[in-house]
Write a protein that holds these residues in place. Structure first.
Motif, PDB file in Angstrom:
ATOM      1  N   GLU A 102       0.969  -1.335  -0.090  1.00  0.00           N
ATOM      2  CA  GLU A 102      -0.085   0.057   0.169  1.00  0.00           C
ATOM      3  C   GLU A 102       0.860   1.214   0.058  1.00  0.00           C
ATOM      4  O   GLU A 102       0.574   2.067  -0.601  1.00  0.00           O
ATOM      5  CB  GLU A 102      -0.851  -0.009   1.346  1.00  0.00           C
ATOM      6  CG  GLU A 102      -1.974   1.061   1.264  1.00  0.00           C
ATOM      7  CD  GLU A 102      -2.696   1.250   0.243  1.00  0.00           C
ATOM      8  OE1 GLU A 102      -3.359   2.244   0.049  1.00  0.00           O
ATOM      9  OE2 GLU A 102      -3.259   0.010  -0.428  1.00  0.00           O
ATOM     10  N   ALA A 103       1.973   1.292   0.634  1.00  0.00           N
ATOM     11  CA  ALA A 103       2.852   2.364   0.956  1.00  0.00           C
ATOM     12  C   ALA A 103       3.628   2.531  -0.546  1.00  0.00           C
ATOM     13  O   ALA A 103       3.464   3.718  -0.988  1.00  0.00           O
ATOM     14  CB  ALA A 103       3.743   2.162   1.819  1.00  0.00           C
ATOM     15  N   VAL A 104       3.796   1.601  -1.241  1.00  0.00           N
ATOM     16  CA  VAL A 104       4.482   1.594  -2.514  1.00  0.00           C
ATOM     17  C   VAL A 104       3.454   2.149  -3.356  1.00  0.00           C
ATOM     18  O   VAL A 104       3.838   3.108  -4.139  1.00  0.00           O
ATOM     19  CB  VAL A 104       4.966   0.280  -2.992  1.00  0.00           C
ATOM     20  CG1 VAL A 104       5.387   0.439  -4.732  1.00  0.00           C
ATOM     21  CG2 VAL A 104       6.156  -0.190  -2.115  1.00  0.00           C
ATOM     22  N   ARG A 105       2.145   1.871  -3.542  1.00  0.00           N
ATOM     23  CA  ARG A 105       1.209   2.533  -4.299  1.00  0.00           C
ATOM     24  C   ARG A 105       0.946   3.871  -3.854  1.00  0.00           C
ATOM     25  O   ARG A 105       0.841   4.502  -4.839  1.00  0.00           O
ATOM     26  CB  ARG A 105      -0.223   1.553  -4.217  1.00  0.00           C
ATOM     27  CG  ARG A 105      -0.167   0.123  -4.922  1.00  0.00           C
ATOM     28  CD  ARG A 105      -1.539  -0.239  -5.032  1.00  0.00           C
ATOM     29  NE  ARG A 105      -2.050  -0.765  -3.786  1.00  0.00           N
ATOM     30  CZ  ARG A 105      -2.031  -1.785  -2.971  1.00  0.00           C
ATOM     31  NH1 ARG A 105      -1.293  -2.761  -3.409  1.00  0.00           N
ATOM     32  NH2 ARG A 105      -2.575  -1.639  -1.898  1.00  0.00           N
ATOM     33  N   GLU A 106       1.049   4.155  -2.940  1.00  0.00           N
ATOM     34  CA  GLU A 106       0.553   5.517  -2.539  1.00  0.00           C
ATOM     35  C   GLU A 106       2.047   6.551  -2.858  1.00  0.00           C
ATOM     36  O   GLU A 106       1.780   7.456  -3.406  1.00  0.00           O
ATOM     37  CB  GLU A 106       0.571   5.872  -1.087  1.00  0.00           C
ATOM     38  CG  GLU A 106      -0.784   5.229  -0.655  1.00  0.00           C
ATOM     39  CD  GLU A 106      -0.839   5.414   1.000  1.00  0.00           C
ATOM     40  OE1 GLU A 106      -0.012   5.933   1.694  1.00  0.00           O
ATOM     41  OE2 GLU A 106      -2.044   4.952   1.625  1.00  0.00           O
ATOM     42  N   ALA A 107       3.083   6.128  -2.799  1.00  0.00           N
ATOM     43  CA  ALA A 107       4.343   6.686  -3.251  1.00  0.00           C
ATOM     44  C   ALA A 107       4.386   6.939  -4.742  1.00  0.00           C
ATOM     45  O   ALA A 107       4.599   8.014  -5.249  1.00  0.00           O
ATOM     46  CB  ALA A 107       5.572   5.831  -2.701  1.00  0.00           C
ATOM     47  N   GLU A 108       3.832   5.832  -5.329  1.00  0.00           N
ATOM     48  CA  GLU A 108       4.010   5.950  -6.893  1.00  0.00           C
ATOM     49  C   GLU A 108       2.797   6.894  -7.240  1.00  0.00           C
ATOM     50  O   GLU A 108       3.096   7.850  -8.350  1.00  0.00           O
ATOM     51  CB  GLU A 108       3.711   4.733  -7.521  1.00  0.00           C
ATOM     52  CG  GLU A 108       4.778   3.766  -7.422  1.00  0.00           C
ATOM     53  CD  GLU A 108       4.651   2.287  -7.812  1.00  0.00           C
ATOM     54  OE1 GLU A 108       3.281   1.888  -8.252  1.00  0.00           O
ATOM     55  OE2 GLU A 108       5.336   1.209  -8.056  1.00  0.00           O
ATOM     56  N   ALA A 109       1.646   6.794  -6.637  1.00  0.00           N
ATOM     57  CA  ALA A 109       0.738   7.654  -7.016  1.00  0.00           C
ATOM     58  C   ALA A 109       1.043   9.234  -6.818  1.00  0.00           C
ATOM     59  O   ALA A 109       0.817  10.187  -7.496  1.00  0.00           O
ATOM     60  CB  ALA A 109      -0.597   7.592  -6.333  1.00  0.00           C
TER      61      ALA A 109
END
Length: 273
Positions: A102-109
């Motif tokens: 989830e953290a990776v997805r948020e960072a990418e977004a």
């Protein structure tokens, strides 16, 4: 006939010889058996004196059984505890993996959003520059000759220090919002250059275009701050370095460069030194 003829006799009947012989034989056999038993008795009796301590054996066996049961129960408890620990560890690992994803997805977004915002800002800045260039194209020749006739003497004092700092940044990247030391936007580079000589300028181009004294582009001196756009609404700034040239953090494609005013005439200038 005698008067006692009909009276039964009180004599015991005489035993027959055969019965007597039989009884004598039986009695003899019994006596022989007793004699043999008596003779054999002492030899057989000795081992009987050694007794087996059954109570002690039984007590030891009970203790062993109890200890075995306790050990078995402890093993069962240990196995159950280990199973619980394994389950907890697996659950924690699963939660951590999900949180990381989830953290990776948020960072990418977030990164995509910031990149989009930067691209839009740069496109807007380029469009504004193109519009300003078209507006000023009618009198660019006059401005260029004025700039060329401006002071071309070597800069001294504070102006020389400002120019030296700016030239030391040549080749650095242009990044919207960056403030150095290896990447800049236009106004952060101007602000940092004048800070080296104790002049504290505003951070953004709009405010820098109002700092100091307004001077026309026909009377430029080394160290004057050039701006593009209206005073108070400028969208770009740079510093005049003499000989019709200025130094600025131009755009992401050029970075920090020296350019000719003839190619992109300034709208105005302010003098703070």
């Amino acid at each position: 006939m005698s008067h006692t003829a009909h009276i039964p006799s009180h004599r015991k009947p005489r035993r027959s010889a055969s019965k007597l012989a039989l009884r004598a034989g039986v009695a003899g056999g019994v006596l022989s058996t007793i004699a043999v038993a008596g003779a054999a008795g002492p030899a057989i009796a000795d081992p009987v004196t050694e007794t087996i301590e059954m109570p002690t054996l039984t007590s030891g066996l009970s203790t062993t059984v109890a200890q075995s049961a306790e050990a078995t129960q402890q093993v069962a408890l240990d196995l159950e505890l280990q199973a619980q620990e394994n389950a907890a560890a697996a659950k924690a690992a699963k939660v951590a993996k999900k949180a990381k994803a989830e953290a990776v997805r948020e960072a990418e977004a977030k990164e995509k959003a910031e990149a989009k915002e930067r691209a839009e800002a740069e496109a807007k800045e380029r469009a504004s520059r193109d519009t300003e260039r078209t507006t000023l194209s009618g009198y660019s020749a006059g401005s260029d000759s004025s700039a060329d006739s401006s002071s071309s003497a070597p800069a001294t004092g504070s102006a020389a220090s400002v120019v030296a700092f700016l030239k030391a940044q040549l080749g650095d990247a242009y990044v919207m919002g960056a403030t150095g030391p290896n990447s800049w936007d236009c106004s952060s580079l101007v602000q940092a250059a004048f800070r080296t000589v104790g002049v504290d300028l505003p951070r953004v181009s709009q405010d820098q275009s109002l700092a100091g004294t307004q001077v026309g582009t026909s009377n430029l001196q080394v160290g004057d701050i050039l701006y593009w756009g209206g005073a108070g609404s400028a969208y770009h700034t740079g510093v005049y370095i003499g000989d019709g040239q200025y130094l600025d953090a131009a755009n992401p494609g050029k970075g920090v460069v020296i350019q000719d005013l003839s190619g992109y005439p300034a709208s105005g200038a302010v003098r703070v030194l």
